[in-house]
Write a protein that holds these residues in place. Structure first.
Motif, PDB file in Angstrom:
ATOM      1  N   PRO A 138     -31.853 -65.939  22.927  1.00  0.00           N
ATOM      2  CA  PRO A 138     -31.657 -66.402  21.547  1.00  0.00           C
ATOM      3  C   PRO A 138     -30.186 -66.621  21.172  1.00  0.00           C
ATOM      4  N   GLU A 139     -29.290 -65.786  21.704  1.00  0.00           N
ATOM      5  CA  GLU A 139     -27.860 -65.955  21.388  1.00  0.00           C
ATOM      6  C   GLU A 139     -27.339 -67.266  21.965  1.00  0.00           C
ATOM      7  N   TYR A 140     -27.696 -67.556  23.221  1.00  0.00           N
ATOM      8  CA  TYR A 140     -27.260 -68.800  23.854  1.00  0.00           C
ATOM      9  C   TYR A 140     -27.884 -70.005  23.171  1.00  0.00           C
ATOM     10  N   ARG A 141     -29.130 -69.842  22.777  1.00  0.00           N
ATOM     11  CA  ARG A 141     -29.826 -70.927  22.075  1.00  0.00           C
ATOM     12  C   ARG A 141     -29.112 -71.244  20.761  1.00  0.00           C
ATOM     13  N   GLU A 142     -28.725 -70.212  20.039  1.00  0.00           N
ATOM     14  CA  GLU A 142     -28.009 -70.402  18.765  1.00  0.00           C
ATOM     15  C   GLU A 142     -26.660 -71.081  18.999  1.00  0.00           C
ATOM     16  N   ILE A 143     -25.954 -70.679  20.032  1.00  0.00           N
ATOM     17  CA  ILE A 143     -24.663 -71.311  20.363  1.00  0.00           C
ATOM     18  C   ILE A 143     -24.888 -72.779  20.698  1.00  0.00           C
ATOM     19  N   ARG A 144     -25.903 -73.054  21.509  1.00  0.00           N
ATOM     20  CA  ARG A 144     -26.192 -74.439  21.897  1.00  0.00           C
ATOM     21  C   ARG A 144     -26.561 -75.285  20.681  1.00  0.00           C
ATOM     22  N   LEU A 145     -27.351 -74.718  19.769  1.00  0.00           N
ATOM     23  CA  LEU A 145     -27.709 -75.451  18.545  1.00  0.00           C
ATOM     24  C   LEU A 145     -26.475 -75.768  17.713  1.00  0.00           C
ATOM     25  N   ARG A 146     -25.562 -74.809  17.598  1.00  0.00           N
ATOM     26  CA  ARG A 146     -24.326 -75.064  16.832  1.00  0.00           C
ATOM     27  C   ARG A 146     -23.497 -76.166  17.482  1.00  0.00           C
ATOM     28  N   GLN A 147     -23.385 -76.118  18.815  1.00  0.00           N
ATOM     29  CA  GLN A 147     -22.632 -77.147  19.529  1.00  0.00           C
ATOM     30  C   GLN A 147     -23.257 -78.530  19.310  1.00  0.00           C
ATOM     31  N   LEU A 148     -24.578 -78.605  19.457  1.00  0.00           N
ATOM     32  CA  LEU A 148     -25.270 -79.885  19.260  1.00  0.00           C
ATOM     33  C   LEU A 148     -25.143 -80.364  17.817  1.00  0.00           C
ATOM     34  N   SER A 149     -25.239 -79.457  16.879  1.00  0.00           N
ATOM     35  CA  SER A 149     -25.110 -79.839  15.464  1.00  0.00           C
ATOM     36  C   SER A 149     -23.763 -80.497  15.207  1.00  0.00           C
ATOM     37  N   ARG A 150     -22.710 -79.915  15.761  1.00  0.00           N
ATOM     38  CA  ARG A 150     -21.371 -80.504  15.590  1.00  0.00           C
ATOM     39  C   ARG A 150     -21.283 -81.867  16.269  1.00  0.00           C
ATOM     40  N   ALA A 205     -35.394 -77.561  15.476  1.00  0.00           N
ATOM     41  CA  ALA A 205     -35.615 -76.471  16.424  1.00  0.00           C
ATOM     42  C   ALA A 205     -36.355 -75.308  15.764  1.00  0.00           C
ATOM     43  N   GLU A 206     -36.107 -75.124  14.479  1.00  0.00           N
ATOM     44  CA  GLU A 206     -36.706 -74.010  13.746  1.00  0.00           C
ATOM     45  C   GLU A 206     -38.144 -74.307  13.292  1.00  0.00           C
ATOM     46  N   LYS A 207     -38.502 -75.571  13.241  1.00  0.00           N
ATOM     47  CA  LYS A 207     -39.787 -75.984  12.682  1.00  0.00           C
ATOM     48  C   LYS A 207     -40.997 -75.281  13.301  1.00  0.00           C
ATOM     49  N   PRO A 208     -41.133 -75.203  14.635  1.00  0.00           N
ATOM     50  CA  PRO A 208     -42.299 -74.511  15.193  1.00  0.00           C
ATOM     51  C   PRO A 208     -42.356 -73.031  14.784  1.00  0.00           C
ATOM     52  N   ALA A 209     -41.195 -72.385  14.701  1.00  0.00           N
ATOM     53  CA  ALA A 209     -41.161 -70.973  14.306  1.00  0.00           C
ATOM     54  C   ALA A 209     -41.582 -70.818  12.847  1.00  0.00           C
ATOM     55  N   ALA A 236     -39.686 -66.234   5.760  1.00  0.00           N
ATOM     56  CA  ALA A 236     -38.311 -66.340   6.267  1.00  0.00           C
ATOM     57  C   ALA A 236     -38.002 -65.208   7.244  1.00  0.00           C
ATOM     58  N   ALA A 237     -38.408 -63.995   6.910  1.00  0.00           N
ATOM     59  CA  ALA A 237     -38.165 -62.851   7.784  1.00  0.00           C
ATOM     60  C   ALA A 237     -38.934 -62.982   9.100  1.00  0.00           C
ATOM     61  N   GLU A 238     -40.187 -63.413   9.010  1.00  0.00           N
ATOM     62  CA  GLU A 238     -40.999 -63.591  10.219  1.00  0.00           C
ATOM     63  C   GLU A 238     -40.447 -64.716  11.084  1.00  0.00           C
ATOM     64  N   THR A 239     -39.972 -65.797  10.458  1.00  0.00           N
ATOM     65  CA  THR A 239     -39.346 -66.898  11.203  1.00  0.00           C
ATOM     66  C   THR A 239     -38.143 -66.383  11.977  1.00  0.00           C
ATOM     67  N   LYS A 240     -37.310 -65.606  11.316  1.00  0.00           N
ATOM     68  CA  LYS A 240     -36.117 -65.045  11.959  1.00  0.00           C
ATOM     69  C   LYS A 240     -36.519 -64.166  13.146  1.00  0.00           C
ATOM     70  N   ARG A 241     -37.556 -63.355  12.973  1.00  0.00           N
ATOM     71  CA  ARG A 241     -38.026 -62.491  14.054  1.00  0.00           C
ATOM     72  C   ARG A 241     -38.514 -63.320  15.241  1.00  0.00           C
ATOM     73  N   ILE A 242     -39.256 -64.370  14.953  1.00  0.00           N
ATOM     74  CA  ILE A 242     -39.776 -65.240  16.029  1.00  0.00           C
ATOM     75  C   ILE A 242     -38.617 -65.894  16.783  1.00  0.00           C
ATOM     76  N   LEU A 243     -37.624 -66.369  16.040  1.00  0.00           N
ATOM     77  CA  LEU A 243     -36.497 -67.065  16.673  1.00  0.00           C
ATOM     78  C   LEU A 243     -35.638 -66.122  17.526  1.00  0.00           C
ATOM     79  N   GLN A 244     -35.676 -64.850  17.236  1.00  0.00           N
ATOM     80  CA  GLN A 244     -34.868 -63.884  17.978  1.00  0.00           C
ATOM     81  C   GLN A 244     -35.540 -63.412  19.268  1.00  0.00           C
TER      82      GLN A 244
END
Length: 148
Positions: A3-15, A102-106, A136-144
């Motif tokens: 999840p940490e790498y995924r978040e970094i990759r999403l930030r890079q792609l967003s930019r 990326a967050e939509k399925p979660a 929102a809390a459950e989404t965050k848990r799923i994404l982690q």
């Protein structure tokens, strides 16, 4: 993916994809980018062909292939270079940001889970309320969760 790498990759792609936001709202020219750029630069089919060591008919074929969505990226790149340009491409979400996509399925899974529990609890007259916060809390848990 972690999840940490995924978040970094999403930030890079967003930019990286931010620059394409305006471009995606402008449709491809009716006759294609190759022809539009060639004409805007005042280049003839012959001139582009000479720059590419190809015939004018070959350049016309590339333009037609692009117009019909059957040109390769390699061919687009070669013709662009022959016109003194560079091919730049990206895959962008139809709407929203890459992070939202990326967050939509979660979000969908979290909504399904929370609403099912909320329904069961309401049948027992124990509904917790604040469904949006719970989703929102459950989404965050799923994404982690680590993904394979």
């Amino acid at each position: 993916m972690n999840p940490e790498y995924r978040e970094i990759r999403l930030r890079q792609l967003s930019r990286s994809l931010a620059a394409f936001e305006v471009a995606k709202s402008n449709p491809r020219p009716q006759l294609g980018w190759l022809r539009a750029v060639r004409e805007a630069l005042g280049l003839t089919l012959d001139r582009v062909g000479k720059n590419m060591h190809a015939t004018r008919q070959r350049i016309k074929n590339f333009e037609d292939a692009e117009k019909q969505d059957r040109i390769t990226l390699a061919s687009l790149r070669r013709v662009a270079e022959a016109m003194g340009c560079e091919l730049v491409y990206a895959i962008v979400p139809k709407s929203g940001t890459i992070a939202e996509l990326a967050e939509k399925p979660a979000v969908e899974e979290a909504t399904k889970r929370v609403l099912a529990v909320e329904h069961t609890m309401s049948l027992e007259n124990q509904a917790a309320g604040n469904v949006d916060e719970t989703i929102a809390a459950e989404t965050k848990r799923i994404l982690q969760r680590p993904r394979s």
